[in-house]
Design a protein around this motif. Structure first.
Motif, mmCIF file in Angstrom:
data_model
loop_
_atom_site.group_PDB
_atom_site.id
_atom_site.type_symbol
_atom_site.label_atom_id
_atom_site.label_comp_id
_atom_site.label_asym_id
_atom_site.label_seq_id
_atom_site.Cartn_x
_atom_site.Cartn_y
_atom_site.Cartn_z
ATOM 1 N N GLN A 185 28.246 6.947 7.970
ATOM 2 C CA GLN A 185 26.979 6.488 7.417
ATOM 3 C C GLN A 185 26.102 7.662 6.998
ATOM 4 O O GLN A 185 25.445 7.631 5.960
ATOM 5 C CB GLN A 185 26.241 5.625 8.438
ATOM 6 C CG GLN A 185 25.003 4.951 7.902
ATOM 7 C CD GLN A 185 25.327 4.085 6.724
ATOM 8 O OE1 GLN A 185 25.943 3.046 6.856
ATOM 9 N NE2 GLN A 185 24.934 4.491 5.530
ATOM 10 N N ARG A 186 26.108 8.719 7.795
ATOM 11 C CA ARG A 186 25.314 9.892 7.441
ATOM 12 C C ARG A 186 25.858 10.591 6.198
ATOM 13 O O ARG A 186 25.091 11.096 5.374
ATOM 14 C CB ARG A 186 25.254 10.863 8.619
ATOM 15 C CG ARG A 186 24.193 10.484 9.656
ATOM 16 C CD ARG A 186 24.067 11.526 10.730
ATOM 17 N NE ARG A 186 25.159 11.425 11.692
ATOM 18 C CZ ARG A 186 25.428 12.344 12.608
ATOM 19 N NH1 ARG A 186 24.699 13.450 12.683
ATOM 20 N NH2 ARG A 186 26.427 12.192 13.456
ATOM 21 N N VAL A 187 27.180 10.587 6.039
ATOM 22 C CA VAL A 187 27.766 11.161 4.824
ATOM 23 C C VAL A 187 27.379 10.323 3.605
ATOM 24 O O VAL A 187 27.032 10.869 2.547
ATOM 25 C CB VAL A 187 29.300 11.256 4.955
ATOM 26 C CG1 VAL A 187 29.913 11.733 3.633
ATOM 27 C CG2 VAL A 187 29.680 12.206 6.077
ATOM 28 N N ALA A 188 27.417 9.005 3.749
ATOM 29 C CA ALA A 188 27.014 8.136 2.639
ATOM 30 C C ALA A 188 25.553 8.371 2.268
ATOM 31 O O ALA A 188 25.184 8.410 1.085
ATOM 32 C CB ALA A 188 27.242 6.672 3.010
ATOM 33 N N LEU A 189 24.699 8.546 3.283
ATOM 34 C CA LEU A 189 23.296 8.858 3.021
ATOM 35 C C LEU A 189 23.162 10.216 2.331
ATOM 36 O O LEU A 189 22.383 10.377 1.391
ATOM 37 C CB LEU A 189 22.502 8.861 4.331
ATOM 38 C CG LEU A 189 22.194 7.510 4.972
ATOM 39 C CD1 LEU A 189 21.650 7.704 6.378
ATOM 40 C CD2 LEU A 189 21.201 6.731 4.118
ATOM 41 N N GLY A 190 23.932 11.178 2.813
ATOM 42 C CA GLY A 190 23.873 12.518 2.227
ATOM 43 C C GLY A 190 24.301 12.528 0.780
ATOM 44 O O GLY A 190 23.711 13.231 -0.046
ATOM 45 N N ARG A 191 25.323 11.757 0.436
ATOM 46 C CA ARG A 191 25.770 11.696 -0.953
ATOM 47 C C ARG A 191 24.673 11.130 -1.855
ATOM 48 O O ARG A 191 24.481 11.575 -2.982
ATOM 49 C CB ARG A 191 27.031 10.834 -1.064
ATOM 50 C CG ARG A 191 27.663 10.875 -2.434
ATOM 51 C CD ARG A 191 28.968 10.127 -2.452
ATOM 52 N NE ARG A 191 28.801 8.744 -2.039
ATOM 53 C CZ ARG A 191 29.813 7.886 -1.878
ATOM 54 N NH1 ARG A 191 31.050 8.294 -2.074
ATOM 55 N NH2 ARG A 191 29.587 6.650 -1.507
ATOM 56 N N ALA A 192 23.934 10.143 -1.331
ATOM 57 C CA ALA A 192 22.812 9.593 -2.101
ATOM 58 C C ALA A 192 21.681 10.604 -2.227
ATOM 59 O O ALA A 192 21.051 10.730 -3.278
ATOM 60 C CB ALA A 192 22.312 8.308 -1.441
ATOM 61 N N MET A 193 21.420 11.349 -1.151
ATOM 62 C CA MET A 193 20.314 12.300 -1.149
ATOM 63 C C MET A 193 20.588 13.516 -2.029
ATOM 64 O O MET A 193 19.659 14.120 -2.576
ATOM 65 C CB MET A 193 20.039 12.781 0.275
ATOM 66 C CG MET A 193 19.469 11.749 1.214
ATOM 67 S SD MET A 193 19.558 12.296 2.951
ATOM 68 C CE MET A 193 18.785 13.903 2.857
ATOM 69 N N ALA A 194 21.868 13.889 -2.171
ATOM 70 C CA ALA A 194 22.211 15.163 -2.798
ATOM 71 C C ALA A 194 21.662 15.285 -4.212
ATOM 72 O O ALA A 194 21.255 16.370 -4.633
ATOM 73 C CB ALA A 194 23.731 15.351 -2.796
ATOM 74 N N ARG A 195 21.630 14.194 -4.955
ATOM 75 C CA ARG A 195 21.186 14.254 -6.345
ATOM 76 C C ARG A 195 19.669 14.189 -6.492
ATOM 77 O O ARG A 195 19.160 14.210 -7.607
ATOM 78 C CB ARG A 195 21.814 13.109 -7.148
ATOM 79 C CG ARG A 195 23.319 13.224 -7.284
ATOM 80 C CD ARG A 195 23.858 12.242 -8.311
ATOM 81 N NE ARG A 195 23.683 10.862 -7.913
ATOM 82 C CZ ARG A 195 22.829 10.015 -8.458
ATOM 83 N NH1 ARG A 195 22.016 10.424 -9.416
ATOM 84 N NH2 ARG A 195 22.764 8.776 -8.039
ATOM 85 N N SER A 196 18.953 14.059 -5.384
ATOM 86 C CA SER A 196 17.488 13.926 -5.417
ATOM 87 C C SER A 196 17.065 12.841 -6.404
ATOM 88 O O SER A 196 16.316 13.082 -7.353
ATOM 89 C CB SER A 196 16.833 15.268 -5.796
ATOM 90 O OG SER A 196 17.135 16.252 -4.850
#
Length: 404
Positions: A185-196
């Motif tokens: 779940q944290r990786v999925a969140l991180g992938r969304a966050m990465a593109r700002s």
């Protein structure tokens, strides 16, 4: 960051399985197909955490898919910031979505899952084919011997920054199958966050986690959203998630928004009977009562005099039947009296911190929440008093709430 505005939004699925677009708006076209969303008007402020909550099948996930561009709009407009995005493909809407199933690429490491969106972003500086080949071939070499194209250097810095925020630096070289549910779940969140992105969309992202991990991850998501300040629309059917996470909550039912308000406003002043029943656990109890002005409501088992500020509104309902709503926590053990409810205890759930009862009032069953040390016996007859300052009244026909 940007606000999201939904204007008179409709979604209809054709009965034959293909979508139809109707030119006229504000009209129910269910005869031509299955109407999933009707008259959706909602503004999510810049930086706001908005939660969409409602029972399964109410249309909340469909609404999220319309905003993201995964479904086409039947009628109405969607604006992200100052742009009308109805006709834009998902990749041009500056929106990132976190799915219930995580949707990680199973053959890619955590690092490459986080970097995937950055590499595909049109705004990213492109590496030449030779640069990309050298980078790929040298990735297994020690850090000092690797070749880093300028674009990959920027991606590496961004991925490392996100990994540090989410505390997943040690997981960057693992594959998704090597992760726990919370780590995925944290990786999925991180992938969304990465593109700002300008907007985060989250579709029940915690539903696959156990209770303890849900509580921890819920707090992490709220903390991250406060830190990043990104406009977030979060879908859930869990009212506890809704009440603890959202700046505001939009309660949906049968394809329509019933009420939009801060969490405690929904609890204390629900707009109608549906919202009153949906918000609160255990749910609100409902009884039919007759109005006898100036201030008396009558049930076959009790008579209750309301506070004076109800007098003007009750005068309009003289002799009529209304629905009385009272939450389980607003019933108290009391002595027998005409204004109190004489009930029989049918179930006792002593949880240590509090006690839940299911009681019978004639043919009707009520839910009661008591203090921990108050534990009546099964089959016992007890008297319950209603707290007059906490009762709710609803019109029986429309379900609309009545307030003094």
């Amino acid at each position: 960051m940007a606000q999201v505005v939904l204007e008179n939004l409709y979604k209809t699925f054709a009965r034959q399985g293909r979508d139809k677009t109707f030119a006229r708006q504000g009209r129910d076209r269910s005869a031509d197909g299955v109407s999933v969303l009707r008259r959706i008007n909602l503004t999510v402020a810049d930086g706001e955490f908005m939660v969409l909550v409602g029972p399964s099948g109410c249309g909340k996930s469909t609404l999220l898919r319309l905003i993201s561009g995964l479904e086409e709009v039947t009628g109405g407009n969607i604006r992200v910031g100052d742009r009308l995005v109805n006709q834009l493909p998902p990749k041009q809407r500056d929106i990132a979505m976190v799915f219930q199933s995580y949707a990680l690429y199973p053959h890619l490491t955590v690092y490459d899952n986080l970097a995937f969106g950055l590499r595909r972003a049109q705004s990213a500086e492109r590496s030449t084919p030779w640069q990309q080949l050298l980078f790929t071939l040298s990735r297994r070499l020690p850090k000092g011997l690797r070749y880093w194209p300028p674009a990959e250097k920027a991606i590496y810095q961004r991925v490392l920054e996100i990994a540090q925020i989410l505390q997943i630096e040690a997981l960057l070289q693992r594959l998704p199958r090597q992760l726990s549910g919370g780590q995925k779940q944290r990786v999925a969140l991180g992938r969304a966050m990465a593109r700002s992105p300008a907007v985060f969309l989250m579709d029940e992202p915690l539903s696959n986690l156990d209770a303890k991990l849900r509580t921890e991850t819920r707090a992490q998501i709220v903390s991250l959203q406060r830190k990043l300040g990104t406009t977030t629309i979060y879908v859930t059917h869990d009212q506890i998630e809704a009440m603890t996470m959202g700046d505001r909550i939009a309660v949906m039912n049968q394809g329509q928004i019933q009420q939009v308000a801060p969490p405690l406003a929904l609890y204390h002043r629900p707009a109608n009977r549906f919202v009153a029943a949906f918000i609160g656990s255990p749910p609100m109890n409902f009884l039919s009562v007759q109005v006898q002005p100036p201030l008396v409501i009558v049930h076959s088992a009790f008579r209750l005099t309301l506070p004076g500020h109800w007098q003007a509104v009750l005068a309009r309902y003289r002799g009529q039947t209304l629905t009385l709503g009272v939450r389980p926590e607003h019933l108290r053990l009391s002595a027998p009296a005409p204004k109190n409810l004489s009930v029989t205890v049918e179930r006792v759930e002593a949880l240590g911190s509090e006690t839940y009862l299911a009681v019978a009032l004639g043919d009707e069953q009520l839910q009661v929440r008591l203090e921990a040390e108050q534990i009546p016996q099964l089959g016992q007859t007890i008297a319950l008093s209603l707290l007059p300052d906490h009762i709710h009244l609803f019109e029986p026909e429309t379900g609309a709430a009545i307030y003094p």
